[in-house]
Design an enzyme around this catalytic site. Structure first.
Site, PDB file in Angstrom:
ATOM      1  N   HIS A  50       0.822  -1.209   0.000  1.00 14.05           N
ATOM      2  CA  HIS A  50       0.000   0.000   0.000  1.00 14.05           C
ATOM      3  C   HIS A  50       0.858   1.263   0.000  1.00 14.05           C
ATOM      4  CE1 HIS A  50      -3.634   2.239   1.760  1.00 14.05           C
ATOM      5  NE2 HIS A  50      -3.810   2.016   0.478  1.00 14.05           N
ATOM      6  N   ARG A  61     -10.061   4.164  -2.697  1.00 14.42           N
ATOM      7  CA  ARG A  61      -9.678   3.359  -1.528  1.00 14.42           C
ATOM      8  C   ARG A  61     -10.156   4.125  -0.299  1.00 14.42           C
ATOM      9  NH1 ARG A  61      -5.005   1.999  -5.029  1.00 14.42           N
ATOM     10  NH2 ARG A  61      -4.729  -0.247  -4.977  1.00 14.42           N
ATOM     11  N   ARG A  92     -15.022   1.892  -3.000  1.00 16.01           N
ATOM     12  CA  ARG A  92     -14.860   0.545  -2.463  1.00 16.01           C
ATOM     13  C   ARG A  92     -15.060   0.614  -0.958  1.00 16.01           C
ATOM     14  NH1 ARG A  92      -9.176  -2.285  -3.016  1.00 16.01           N
ATOM     15  NH2 ARG A  92      -8.629  -0.799  -1.371  1.00 16.01           N
ATOM     16  N   GLU A 141     -10.266 -10.453  -6.501  1.00 18.08           N
ATOM     17  CA  GLU A 141      -8.866 -10.367  -6.063  1.00 18.08           C
ATOM     18  C   GLU A 141      -8.444 -11.592  -5.254  1.00 18.08           C
ATOM     19  OE1 GLU A 141      -8.246  -6.870  -3.670  1.00 18.08           O
ATOM     20  OE2 GLU A 141     -10.110  -7.117  -2.578  1.00 18.08           O
ATOM     21  N   ASN A 168      -3.295  -6.931  -7.619  1.00 17.11           N
ATOM     22  CA  ASN A 168      -2.263  -6.984  -6.568  1.00 17.11           C
ATOM     23  C   ASN A 168      -2.540  -8.152  -5.625  1.00 17.11           C
ATOM     24  OD1 ASN A 168      -1.619  -4.519  -7.704  1.00 17.11           O
ATOM     25  ND2 ASN A 168      -2.704  -3.348  -6.149  1.00 17.11           N
ATOM     26  N   ASP A 169      -3.759  -8.179  -5.119  1.00 17.94           N
ATOM     27  CA  ASP A 169      -4.087  -9.277  -4.207  1.00 17.94           C
ATOM     28  C   ASP A 169      -4.270 -10.587  -4.962  1.00 17.94           C
ATOM     29  OD1 ASP A 169      -4.011  -8.320  -1.541  1.00 17.94           O
ATOM     30  OD2 ASP A 169      -5.667  -6.997  -2.057  1.00 17.94           O
ATOM     31  N   ARG A 203       2.718  -9.548  -0.929  1.00 18.08           N
ATOM     32  CA  ARG A 203       2.959  -8.364  -1.757  1.00 18.08           C
ATOM     33  C   ARG A 203       3.811  -7.311  -1.063  1.00 18.08           C
ATOM     34  NH1 ARG A 203      -3.079  -5.613  -2.060  1.00 18.08           N
ATOM     35  NH2 ARG A 203      -1.990  -3.700  -2.583  1.00 18.08           N
ATOM     36  N   CYS A 228      -8.157  -2.832 -11.668  1.00 17.84           N
ATOM     37  CA  CYS A 228      -7.742  -1.665 -10.883  1.00 17.84           C
ATOM     38  C   CYS A 228      -6.467  -1.929 -10.095  1.00 17.84           C
ATOM     39  CB  CYS A 228      -8.858  -1.192  -9.958  1.00 17.84           C
ATOM     40  SG  CYS A 228      -9.306  -2.400  -8.711  1.00 17.84           S
TER      41      CYS A 228
HETATM   42  C1  PEP Z   1      -5.658  -4.917  -5.619  1.00 16.55           C
HETATM   43  O1  PEP Z   1      -5.583  -5.754  -4.718  1.00 16.55           O
HETATM   44  O2  PEP Z   1      -5.190  -5.100  -6.760  1.00 16.55           O
HETATM   45  C2  PEP Z   1      -6.332  -3.620  -5.382  1.00 16.55           C
HETATM   46  C3  PEP Z   1      -6.583  -2.793  -6.361  1.00 16.55           C
HETATM   47  O3  PEP Z   1      -6.642  -3.289  -4.117  1.00 16.55           O
HETATM   48  P1  PEP Z   1      -5.560  -2.883  -3.006  1.00 16.55           P
HETATM   49  O4  PEP Z   1      -4.244  -2.642  -3.682  1.00 16.55           O
HETATM   50  O5  PEP Z   1      -6.091  -1.666  -2.347  1.00 16.55           O
HETATM   51  O6  PEP Z   1      -5.542  -4.079  -2.105  1.00 16.55           O
HETATM   52 MG    MG Z   2      -6.765  -5.571  -2.955  1.00 12.28          MG
END
Ligand code: PEP
Ligand code: MG
Length: 572
Positions: free
Chosen positions: A196, A303, A339, A437, A460-461, A471, A508
């Protein structure tokens, strides 16, 4: 050649580029050890102020712990009991008096805390009984918490505009302070490129390098540093030649930005006229202004937990409503996607310390929200109330099961009934989507598609969970690869399910803004890319260079690859 001012030779440190851009400035090294000199003493006249500093830190940590306990239901006893133990410890009069006695002898707060708690820790560690030995962990946690609270208070005033912060790691809250202070670059020893903190650094456009081991020892406080967030190096003590080359690259960077701005008013579509929406990811209030400047097609991800991070508490429904409404109005008539709070994992580890052994696999996202329906419902009501202009979409994080969607729908209906009763205006048909995700959501996307209005793929997740690679951990950076065929297959599956059900599918996660991914994602059937506003125009440029039919063929080939390396070879 040596640096003209310091007479020191230039030195290169290599790291992982996590936020692009170049910057030159003076380093400010945030090193816990520089604050805590074990026997550091102060003069007698400073003792009362030092005692006050200690009392304030204690009050702040107690407030944080109490807030955590109140956020977690009593039924969740395993978590609350850990925090209650910490609370008991920090309210222990004997412990507090012993530390105050050391301060009264002239030791600094940090030194007194370290001396006393280290002795206590050793005492518990020498016990035979494992339960008593475990108390040493509580003591260590308390020490860390107190020192980090003191550190937060201590460091911010030292950080000036245009400095380069060098730290072991940086939390999202610290980053917000750095941004406000005008920090020009960041170097950390640990971290992940989709952590993050890294995502926020990119959206704040602060050049950042991660994974430079022992950076806090290698870089001297106050020394001159050039940071290159494109190629991943930092130069210490640059000589005149390096400074000249830096200035030239900065000028090219400026020129490139100016040229890109010509794309602002052009359509975001492929060469053969296929429309691909470029939406914005909003991580803070500042991002929405940038998004408006680059003329995004809307907002694909707010977010909302960033509001919690900036206030350091869960905001009231009124505060949330004002914030959502302001953003919905700026985005209007384009859509904006809020979200639900994605609390947990690396998102919100400060303020509400859950103390979970594996936070990424813990009480995170929708799980926390369904566990605390009061918090969830006040957010749903605030978002519904901001939807009067019918441009608001609502999205759920960390979904793994249909039951989570059904339970949320029930809560949304309850909130709507409450709002009707109070005469509030809202969009009766506010679209509801899910983040895809987790591998579970992707594998079941066909089932989910029947019950939601849109998908947004959180790569990402999705990468973290599909490849079992944290991550936030630079040690497994090589394993964490969103171009791994396994991740791409999950994206394809999701896009196909969306297509068959006639719903939109967005990406996203960070792959959406990756140079190598634009054509591939279009070919996989993605309709919308939601990215940091800072890279909009570059992405639009690549979309305009893409041929839709060719992208489909490329994606077909990529899905047959055996490894991420093979994928990258095809894409390059
Ligand atoms: C993701 O997980 O790709 C995402 C967009 O959400 P975050 O990075 O806030 O977990
Ligand atoms: Mg995420």
């Amino acid at each position: 050649m040596k640096n003209a001012k310091t007479n020191a030779a230039p030195k290169i440190l290599n790291g992982i580029p996590s936020s692009p851009g170049m910057f030159m400035g003076k380093a400010i090294v945030l090193k816990a050890e520089t604050v805590i000199v074990p026997d550091e003493k102060i003069s007698a006249d400073k003792i009362p102020a030092e005692i006050e500093r200690f009392n304030n830190a204690i009050d702040e940590v107690i407030r944080e712990y109490e807030q955590t306990v109140s956020l977690l239901e009593k039924s969740h006893s395993s978590v609350t009991s850990i925090i209650e133990t910490s609370l008991q410890l920090i309210k222990d009069d004997f412990l507090l008096q012993e530390i105050r006695k050391l301060i009264a002898l002239g030791f600094t707060v940090e030194s007194s805390i370290t001396q006393y708690l280290d002795t206590q820790k050793q005492f518990f560690l020498s016990a035979k009984d494992s339960i008593i030995r475990d108390r040493a962990i509580d003591i260590e946690n308390l020490k860390d918490r107190l020192l980090s609270t003191l550190r937060h208070k201590n460091i911010y005033y030292k950080i000036g505009k245009g400095t380069i912060v060098v730290a072991k790691s940086v939390t999202p809250t610290e980053l917000v302070h750095f941004k406000e202070a005008g920090v020009g670059g960041i170097i950390t020893e640990v971290g992940g490129i989709t952590a993050h903190f890294s995502i926020m650094a990119r959206s704040f456009e602060i050049p950042t390098l991660i994974g430079i081991s022992n950076a806090t020892s290698k870089v001297k406080n106050g020394s001159e540093v050039i940071i290159n967030g494109y190629s991943g190096w930092a130069m210490l003590n640059p000589d005149s030649k390096a400074i000249g080359s830096y200035q030239l690259k900065k000028a090219i960077e400026e020129e490139h930005r100016a040229r890109l701005s010509e794309l602002r008013t052009l359509k975001s579509e492929t060469q053969d006229g296929h429309k691909i929406l470029v939406l914005s990811n909003i991580n803070s209030d500042q991002d929405i202004e940038t998004a408006a400047k680059v003329k995004a097609d809307g907002v694909g991800l707010v977010r909302t937990e960033s509001l919690i991070i900036s206030l350091n508490k869960i905001p009231s429904e009124k505060v949330q409503f004002d914030w959502y409404l302001q953003m919905a109005n700026i985005a209007y008539p384009d859509p904006i996607t809020f979200r639900a709070f994605d609390i947990g994992s690396d998102k919100f580890s400060e303020g509400i310390p859950f103390h979970e052994a594996n936070p990424a696999l813990g009480l995170r996202g929708i799980r926390f929200l369904l566990h605390r329906k009061d918090i969830f419902k006040s957010q749903i009501r605030a978002i519904l109330r901001s939807s009067g202009n019918k441009n608001v979409r609502f999205m759920l994080p960390m979904i793994i099961s249909l039951s989570e969607v059904f339970e949320t729908k029930k809560l949304i209906e309850e909130c709507k009934a409450e709002l009707r009763e109070s005469g509030s205006v809202f969009d009766e048909n506010m679209p509801l989507g899910i983040m895809v995700e987790t591998p579970s959501a992707a594998l079941m996307s066909e089932n989910f598609a029947k019950h939601v209005d849109f998908f947004s793929i959180g790569s990402n997740d999705l990468t973290q969970y599909a490849l079992a690679a944290d991550r936030t951990n630079d040690l497994v950076l090589e394993n964490f690869d969103s171009f791994h065929p396994a991740v791409l297959k999950l994206i394809k599956l999701t896009a196909t399910a969306a297509q068959n059900a006639g719903i939109k599918v967005c990406v996203c996660g960070e792959i959406a803004g990756h140079i190598a991914a634009t054509e591939l994602l279009i070919g996989l059937g993605i309709n919308e890319l939601s990215i940091s506003p800072s890279i909009h125009l570059e992405t639009k440029k690549r979309i305009r260079q893409t041929n839709y039919a060719a992208a489909g063929k490329l994606a077909e080939q990529v899905l047959h690859c055996d490894s991420p390396a093979e994928v990258m070879e095809l894409l390059s």
